[in-house]
Design a protein around this motif. Structure first.
Motif, mmCIF file in Angstrom:
data_model
loop_
_atom_site.group_PDB
_atom_site.id
_atom_site.type_symbol
_atom_site.label_atom_id
_atom_site.label_comp_id
_atom_site.label_asym_id
_atom_site.label_seq_id
_atom_site.Cartn_x
_atom_site.Cartn_y
_atom_site.Cartn_z
ATOM 1 N N LEU A 305 31.696 25.139 44.854
ATOM 2 C CA LEU A 305 30.848 24.448 44.111
ATOM 3 C C LEU A 305 29.569 25.245 43.757
ATOM 4 C CD1 LEU A 305 30.641 21.674 42.518
ATOM 5 C CD2 LEU A 305 29.408 20.956 44.308
ATOM 6 N N VAL A 306 29.064 25.826 44.688
ATOM 7 C CA VAL A 306 27.775 26.408 44.549
ATOM 8 C C VAL A 306 27.860 27.867 44.663
ATOM 9 C CG1 VAL A 306 26.293 24.679 45.437
ATOM 10 C CG2 VAL A 306 27.517 26.304 47.193
ATOM 11 N N TRP A 307 29.177 28.533 44.105
ATOM 12 C CA TRP A 307 29.167 30.202 44.364
ATOM 13 C C TRP A 307 28.343 30.863 43.272
ATOM 14 C CZ3 TRP A 307 35.288 30.736 43.765
ATOM 15 C CH2 TRP A 307 35.808 30.649 45.408
ATOM 16 N N THR A 308 28.037 30.503 42.240
ATOM 17 C CA THR A 308 27.166 31.183 41.407
ATOM 18 C C THR A 308 25.810 30.587 40.881
ATOM 19 O OG1 THR A 308 28.108 30.591 39.307
ATOM 20 C CG2 THR A 308 28.982 32.340 40.298
ATOM 21 N N ARG A 309 24.567 31.246 41.143
ATOM 22 C CA ARG A 309 23.310 30.719 40.995
ATOM 23 C C ARG A 309 23.013 30.127 39.750
ATOM 24 N NH1 ARG A 309 18.655 34.528 43.214
ATOM 25 N NH2 ARG A 309 17.487 32.478 42.611
ATOM 26 N N ASP A 310 23.749 30.744 38.532
ATOM 27 C CA ASP A 310 23.274 30.207 37.143
ATOM 28 C C ASP A 310 23.971 29.042 36.952
ATOM 29 O OD1 ASP A 310 21.699 32.280 36.573
ATOM 30 O OD2 ASP A 310 23.222 33.441 35.438
ATOM 31 N N ARG A 311 25.359 28.739 37.413
ATOM 32 C CA ARG A 311 26.089 27.618 37.481
ATOM 33 C C ARG A 311 25.433 26.493 38.128
ATOM 34 N NH1 ARG A 311 30.975 25.741 35.670
ATOM 35 N NH2 ARG A 311 32.087 24.207 37.290
ATOM 36 N N VAL A 312 25.054 26.594 39.292
ATOM 37 C CA VAL A 312 24.302 25.572 40.123
ATOM 38 C C VAL A 312 22.976 25.378 39.490
ATOM 39 C CG1 VAL A 312 23.238 25.179 42.443
ATOM 40 C CG2 VAL A 312 25.423 26.273 42.091
ATOM 41 N N ARG A 313 22.285 26.221 39.027
ATOM 42 C CA ARG A 313 21.139 25.888 38.331
ATOM 43 C C ARG A 313 21.500 24.925 37.053
ATOM 44 N NH1 ARG A 313 19.479 30.413 37.021
ATOM 45 N NH2 ARG A 313 18.603 30.906 39.314
ATOM 46 N N GLY A 314 22.309 25.544 36.050
ATOM 47 C CA GLY A 314 22.794 24.744 34.820
ATOM 48 C C GLY A 314 23.335 23.393 35.234
ATOM 49 N N LEU A 315 24.005 23.108 36.427
ATOM 50 C CA LEU A 315 24.852 21.903 36.550
ATOM 51 C C LEU A 315 24.004 20.996 37.076
ATOM 52 C CD1 LEU A 315 28.575 22.941 37.783
ATOM 53 C CD2 LEU A 315 27.886 21.428 35.964
ATOM 54 N N PHE A 316 23.312 21.453 37.931
ATOM 55 C CA PHE A 316 22.130 20.604 38.641
ATOM 56 C C PHE A 316 20.881 20.682 38.917
ATOM 57 C CE2 PHE A 316 26.574 21.101 40.756
ATOM 58 C CZ PHE A 316 26.744 19.799 40.973
ATOM 59 N N VAL A 332 12.240 30.764 52.620
ATOM 60 C CA VAL A 332 11.736 29.328 52.288
ATOM 61 C C VAL A 332 12.509 28.220 52.787
ATOM 62 C CG1 VAL A 332 11.184 27.995 50.059
ATOM 63 C CG2 VAL A 332 11.062 30.543 50.113
ATOM 64 N N HIS A 333 13.654 28.070 52.911
ATOM 65 C CA HIS A 333 14.442 27.101 53.146
ATOM 66 C C HIS A 333 15.359 27.095 54.346
ATOM 67 C CE1 HIS A 333 13.516 25.389 49.259
ATOM 68 N NE2 HIS A 333 14.006 26.308 48.603
ATOM 69 N N GLY A 334 15.341 28.425 55.211
ATOM 70 C CA GLY A 334 16.074 28.558 56.338
ATOM 71 C C GLY A 334 17.161 29.605 56.381
ATOM 72 N N TYR A 335 17.944 29.678 57.643
ATOM 73 C CA TYR A 335 18.825 30.754 57.483
ATOM 74 C C TYR A 335 20.251 30.104 56.950
ATOM 75 C CZ TYR A 335 21.919 33.731 59.685
ATOM 76 O OH TYR A 335 22.904 34.902 60.294
ATOM 77 N N TYR A 336 20.847 29.036 57.611
ATOM 78 C CA TYR A 336 22.177 28.708 57.228
ATOM 79 C C TYR A 336 21.968 27.381 56.471
ATOM 80 C CZ TYR A 336 27.233 28.649 57.178
ATOM 81 O OH TYR A 336 28.645 28.578 56.965
ATOM 82 N N VAL A 337 21.654 27.404 55.316
ATOM 83 C CA VAL A 337 21.113 26.255 54.686
ATOM 84 C C VAL A 337 22.469 25.611 53.816
ATOM 85 C CG1 VAL A 337 19.619 25.471 52.556
ATOM 86 C CG2 VAL A 337 18.994 27.001 54.332
ATOM 87 N N LEU A 338 22.488 24.647 53.920
ATOM 88 C CA LEU A 338 23.733 23.623 53.120
ATOM 89 C C LEU A 338 23.119 22.579 52.355
ATOM 90 C CD1 LEU A 338 24.695 24.401 56.352
ATOM 91 C CD2 LEU A 338 26.578 22.605 55.728
ATOM 92 N N PRO A 339 23.492 22.746 50.838
ATOM 93 C CA PRO A 339 23.050 21.848 49.864
ATOM 94 C C PRO A 339 23.686 20.548 50.233
ATOM 95 C CG PRO A 339 23.740 23.812 48.718
ATOM 96 C CD PRO A 339 24.055 23.875 50.405
#
Length: 401
Positions: A305-316, A332-339
């Motif tokens: 669901l979150v493979w590509t940054r552009d897609r995640v930005r466009g969708l969400f 900024v947000h940490g090491y192993y960060v889960l959306p």
């Protein structure tokens, strides 16, 4: 005669989010706690087609997380069984990255296997070019004795070819590169993993279930495979741009575009416009279009669901960057960060760690999106963290603000 312009449907950003989430298997009710079966796991495999593998184990191996995100807690041994024991329902290959794939997709990566000598990584290419005798000996050893780990192959070769050890330079790196070349070329695959996450190499005929064995040597025209992989990406995404669909199996533009044209002509896809995307998008004809969707999940950084940054930005509207390889002082947000997925939005991100010695799930940092993080959001996150801690057999959640 006047020309008739083809009307292009306009899709709202919210509708596109719901289409994408439904295509990825979200929105279905999770099975009752403790009731997840092999059939449920296979449904996720069939829905996604490709599940990325990653070796980082700070929380749990990544490939386990997409299943808990969609199904809730389950016995990880069931997934291991699908991969490690006959009849295998998932096979490893370089699909998106190192991935578990549905066996039906294997022959569609033959075009990549056939380019192992010039499209793989440098170490693999060098061993194939400079040490073909090593590659041949490694293949023969695995064919005769496999499944074997790379260290077991090295030890077996040193025993079987003691006079050649100096001449050929047996060492773990050379053997490992030969194994990885053969894996990339489809001449070997993985029969599963050890507890240390080492591949157990074997010839494909020993790994594929009898019903799937014809897939091992099936030869398809590359164009047929590009078509199948673009369709698989479109089905798994539901809706996406050309780059979204081709990235699913890491196709190049010249491979993807003719396939996209064919899928449009056949009506498998149709072009749409998504508000705010600024470029053409494509909707799969079988994509579900729910009016409402409520999901709750913590997503692996390697979830499709979150493979590509552009897609995640466009969708969400969510700017997501992996910071694993960023120096600690620059994160900024940490090491192993889960959306954190809640409803049909990504509302925050959580840096998590399994402290197995202390028996605790460590919440190292929580970052909420603008306007989120109120009491209701925090309660939902706390419930999902409790669920995750229980699944991982960790007794407590530590650090939840």
């Amino acid at each position: 005669m006047p020309t008739t312009e083809r009307r292009v449907e306009h899709v709202s950003a919210a509708a596109a989010r719901r289409i994408a989430l439904a295509a990825q298997g979200f929105g279905r009710p999770r099975p009752a706690s403790g009731s997840v079966t092999v059939r449920d796991l296979r449904r996720v495999v069939d829905t996604l087609g490709i599940i990325q593998i990653d070796s980082v184990n700070v929380l749990v191996r990544s490939h386990y997380l997409p299943f808990v995100a969609r199904l809730g807690p389950y016995d990880m041994a069931l997934l291991d069984r699908l991969r490690d024991h006959a009849p295998r329902r998932v096979i490893e290959y370089w699909a998106h990255e190192a991935s578990l794939i549905a066996p039906r997709l294997w022959p569609h990566f033959r075009f990549r296997m056939d380019r192992a000598h010039d499209r793989s990584w440098g170490g693999m290419q060098r061993v194939a070019r400079d040490h073909p005798q090593v590659v041949a000996a490694v293949h023969a050893e695995v064919a005769a004795r496999g499944p074997l780990t790379s260290r077991e192959v090295e030890a077996a070769l040193a025993a079987d070819h003691p006079r050649e050890r100096t001449e050929w330079g047996w060492n773990w790196s050379l053997v490992k590169n030969a194994l990885e070349h053969l894996f990339w070329a489809g001449e070997l695959t993985s029969a599963g993993r050890t507890r240390q996450f080492e591949r157990r190499y074997a010839v494909p005929a020993r790994v594929f279930a009898p019903a799937d064995r014809a897939l091992v040597d099936l030869r398809l025209a590359p164009e047929e495979s590009f078509l199948a992989l673009m369709e698989a990406g479109a089905r798994a995404h539901g809706i996406g741009t050309e780059s979204c669909l081709r990235d699913y199996a890491r196709l190049r533009p010249e491979q993807a575009r003719p396939a996209l044209d064919t899928l449009l002509k056949r009506g498998v896809l149709r072009e749409v416009r998504v508000a705010g995307w600024g470029r053409a998008a494509y909707l799969h004809r079988e994509a579900r279009r729910p009016r409402r969707l409520h999901a709750r999940a913590l997503l692996s950084p390697f979830d499709s669901l979150v493979w590509t940054r552009d897609r995640v930005r466009g969708l969400f509207g969510f700017d997501y960057r992996l910071e694993i390889y960023v120096p600690a002082t620059q994160r900024v947000h940490g090491y192993y960060v889960l959306p954190f997925l809640l409803g049909d939005e990504l509302v925050g991100r959580v840096d998590l760690k399994s402290d197995r010695a202390a028996g605790a799930l460590r919440v190292q940092q929580v970052t909420w999106e603008s306007g989120r993080g109120g009491r209701a959001d925090r309660d939902e996150l706390a419930a999902e963290l409790d669920l995750l801690a229980g699944w991982l057999a960790l007794g407590a959640v530590d650090g939840m603000p």
